[in-house]
Design an enzyme around this catalytic site. Structure first.
Site, PDB file in Angstrom:
ATOM      1  N   ARG A   1       0.864  -1.180   0.000  1.00 40.79           N
ATOM      2  CA  ARG A   1       0.000   0.000   0.000  1.00 40.79           C
ATOM      3  C   ARG A   1       0.902   1.232   0.000  1.00 40.79           C
ATOM      4  O   ARG A   1       2.117   1.113   0.059  1.00 40.79           O
ATOM      5  CB  ARG A   1      -1.025  -0.002   1.157  1.00 40.79           C
ATOM      6  CG  ARG A   1      -0.680  -0.712   2.417  1.00 40.79           C
ATOM      7  CD  ARG A   1       0.424  -0.098   3.210  1.00 40.79           C
ATOM      8  NE  ARG A   1       0.183   1.296   3.449  1.00 40.79           N
ATOM      9  CZ  ARG A   1       1.106   2.194   3.728  1.00 40.79           C
ATOM     10  NH1 ARG A   1       2.381   1.825   3.815  1.00 40.79           N
ATOM     11  NH2 ARG A   1       0.830   3.459   3.928  1.00 40.79           N
TER      12      ARG A   1
ATOM     13  N   ASP B   1      -1.990  10.703  -2.065  1.00 38.01           N
ATOM     14  CA  ASP B   1      -2.345   9.663  -3.034  1.00 38.01           C
ATOM     15  C   ASP B   1      -2.694  10.252  -4.386  1.00 38.01           C
ATOM     16  O   ASP B   1      -2.643   9.563  -5.406  1.00 38.01           O
ATOM     17  CB  ASP B   1      -3.500   8.824  -2.507  1.00 38.01           C
ATOM     18  CG  ASP B   1      -3.023   8.027  -1.315  1.00 38.01           C
ATOM     19  OD1 ASP B   1      -2.987   8.603  -0.201  1.00 38.01           O
ATOM     20  OD2 ASP B   1      -2.618   6.873  -1.501  1.00 38.01           O
TER      21      ASP B   1
ATOM     22  N   GLN C   1      -2.150   2.737  10.095  1.00 44.33           N
ATOM     23  CA  GLN C   1      -0.849   2.715   9.410  1.00 44.33           C
ATOM     24  C   GLN C   1       0.218   3.472  10.196  1.00 44.33           C
ATOM     25  O   GLN C   1       1.405   3.182  10.067  1.00 44.33           O
ATOM     26  CB  GLN C   1      -0.977   3.336   8.004  1.00 44.33           C
ATOM     27  CG  GLN C   1      -1.739   2.493   6.999  1.00 44.33           C
ATOM     28  CD  GLN C   1      -3.196   2.888   6.929  1.00 44.33           C
ATOM     29  OE1 GLN C   1      -3.791   3.303   7.920  1.00 44.33           O
ATOM     30  NE2 GLN C   1      -3.796   2.741   5.760  1.00 44.33           N
TER      31      GLN C   1
ATOM     32  N   ALA D   1       0.844   5.122  -2.145  1.00 47.82           N
ATOM     33  CA  ALA D   1       0.672   5.412  -3.568  1.00 47.82           C
ATOM     34  C   ALA D   1       1.860   4.990  -4.446  1.00 47.82           C
ATOM     35  O   ALA D   1       1.669   4.296  -5.465  1.00 47.82           O
ATOM     36  CB  ALA D   1       0.361   6.899  -3.740  1.00 47.82           C
TER      37      ALA D   1
HETATM   38  O1  MRU Z   1      -4.465   3.320   2.280  1.00 45.96           O
HETATM   39  P1  MRU Z   1      -2.988   3.476   2.172  1.00 45.96           P
HETATM   40  O2  MRU Z   1      -2.231   2.902   3.322  1.00 45.96           O
HETATM   41  O3  MRU Z   1      -2.476   2.989   0.827  1.00 45.96           O
HETATM   42  O4  MRU Z   1      -2.771   5.050   2.208  1.00 45.96           O
HETATM   43  C1  MRU Z   1      -1.475   5.569   2.183  1.00 45.96           C
HETATM   44  C2  MRU Z   1      -1.446   7.032   2.284  1.00 45.96           C
HETATM   45  O5  MRU Z   1      -2.462   7.687   2.401  1.00 45.96           O
HETATM   46  C3  MRU Z   1      -0.131   7.699   2.130  1.00 45.96           C
HETATM   47  O6  MRU Z   1      -0.046   8.858   2.906  1.00 45.96           O
HETATM   48  C4  MRU Z   1       0.047   8.082   0.664  1.00 45.96           C
HETATM   49  O7  MRU Z   1      -0.107   6.967  -0.158  1.00 45.96           O
HETATM   50  C5  MRU Z   1       1.349   8.695   0.388  1.00 45.96           C
HETATM   51  S1  MRU Z   1       2.584   7.479   0.572  1.00 45.96           S
HETATM   52  C6  MRU Z   1       4.037   7.848   0.144  1.00 45.96           C
END
Ligand code: MRU
Length: 369
Positions: free
Chosen positions: A53, A246, A205, A55
């Site tokens: 997970r 994202d 997370q 982005a």
């Molecule tokens: O749902 P996730 O864990 O994929 O969400 C991740 C995030 O929101 C991060 O802050 C975003 O992807 C930026 S990561 C470098």
């Protein structure tokens, strides 16, 4: 980054040269386990179920998913079908679409017999590019941390307190991280730093992944409940906020993990600089309004239940909300550009605005206007 002294990226080619290895992030922080992806379906599942997970990592995992698909069948129909399968896994992170469209464009003109090898090569290049981009963003973010330190009088006692939301560290990328890149750069440069880690309900997370990363790297940090950030800002305990994204529109509106908007509001009210770290593949040049960003709605069980380690070392899942209470689970929110102090990109820091972004990426003028 190192895990118990062994250097890891979050995604790699296994020794056989075709299967893809990943860290299963659903098992952290209590178990460290790797998983082997052998098919398009394995890759799509890993993205959808969030074994991978973040982005940038979602984008690279999708690129490897295309390579795995083409290894079996590299015809035009298979190429289109692989892209379609991957695109329906997660809707908000635009890096997924960026990677799939990039590979489709690159592979379509090639003879069928050359497509699989070319897909593997492009996926590997995207992985390396991601690491280079993150290191560059880390260096630009470090200048902001140094400025915050100078404002506090410099000196070894001037610890810079950064607040971050979700996980935008090396686990969310191929290596190094976006929002945590400046933190790791500061640590490497000897700038004293401490990170407030938002727990980030419902999937935690922050508490699970960011805390694990920072602990492994020896970065001083404190996990806080999501609701604590505003209070800390009111009491001068946060010097800077760094978050990832994202999808950011061509006008600087920022989609990120649910709860980011509330932190931006609190930062704005308290005069705390709020920076978003974004690699250029996260910019959606086709959108001018954050309200157009698709927001993923995830399963109710992520809110109604929670999993963790029991005192006897087992992983257990328990119910939080009463059975029968309806649950909503929007996974992202949009922070309007006016609440963002600046965007940290691989090309430097700019205002969260169309002019700011186009100043750093003038080649996108046609796409963005
Ligand atoms: O749902 P996730 O864990 O994929 O969400 C991740 C995030 O929101 C991060 O802050 C975003 O992807 C930026 S990561 C470098």
């Amino acid at each position: 980054m190192n895990v118990d002294g062994t250097p890891y990226r979050t995604i790699w080619l296994d020794a056989d040269g075709w299967a893809v290895g990943i860290i299963d992030q659903t098992r952290l922080p209590h178990r460290f386990a790797c998983v082997r992806l052998e098919t398009l379906e394995d890759a799509a599942h890993a993205i959808k179920a969030m074994l991978v997970r973040g982005a940038p990592l979602i984008g690279v995992a999708a690129a490897y998913g295309m390579a795995l698909a083409l290894r079996r069948d590299a015809g035009d129909a298979a190429l289109e079908a692989a892209g379609a399968t991957l695109l329906q896994t997660r809707p908000t992170a635009v890096n997924l679409r960026w990677a799939v469209e990039h590979l489709r464009r690159h592979l379509k003109p090639l003879p069928v017999g050359q497509r699989a090898a070319a897909a593997y090569a492009r996926a590997a290049a995207m992985a390396d590019e991601d690491v280079a981009i993150n290191r560059a963003m880390g260096a630009h973010g470090l200048t902001l941390i140094r400025a915050a330190q100078a404002k506090k009088g410099g000196g070894p006692g001037a610890v810079v307190n950064v607040l971050t939301h979700c996980n935008a560290g090396w686990l969310a990328t191929v290596d190094w991280g976006t929002a945590l890149g400046p933190v790791y750069s500061a640590q490497a440069a000897g700038v004293p730093i401490h990170v407030w880690v938002d727990e980030t309900r419902p999937r935690n997370q922050g508490a699970f992944l960011t805390a694990w990363e920072l602990k492994a790297a020896g970065v001083p940090h404190t996990v806080i409940a999501d609701n604590a950030g505003g209070h800390l800002m009111q009491h001068g305990q946060v010097d800077l906020c760094f978050v990832g994204t994202d999808r950011t529109t061509a006008t600087g509106d920022v989609a990120n993990k649910i709860g980011t908007y509330l932190k931006a509001l609190a930062a704005h009210d308290n005069g705390v600089p709020f920076y978003v770290c974004l690699p250029s593949p996260t910019i959606d040049w086709s959108l001018r309004d954050g309200a157009s960003i698709p927001i993923e709605e995830r399963g109710a069980d992520e809110v109604s239940h929670i999993a963790g380690l029991t005192d006897d070392g087992a992983i257990a899942r328990v119910r939080l909300a009463p059975e029968g209470s309806p649950v909503a689970n929007p996974a992202f929110d949009v922070t309007p550009a006016r609440l963002v102090t600046g965007l940290v990109t691989e090309r430097g820091v700019c205002a969260a605005s169309a002019e700011g972004l186009l100043g750093l990426f003038p080649e996108q003028r046609g796409a963005a206007e």
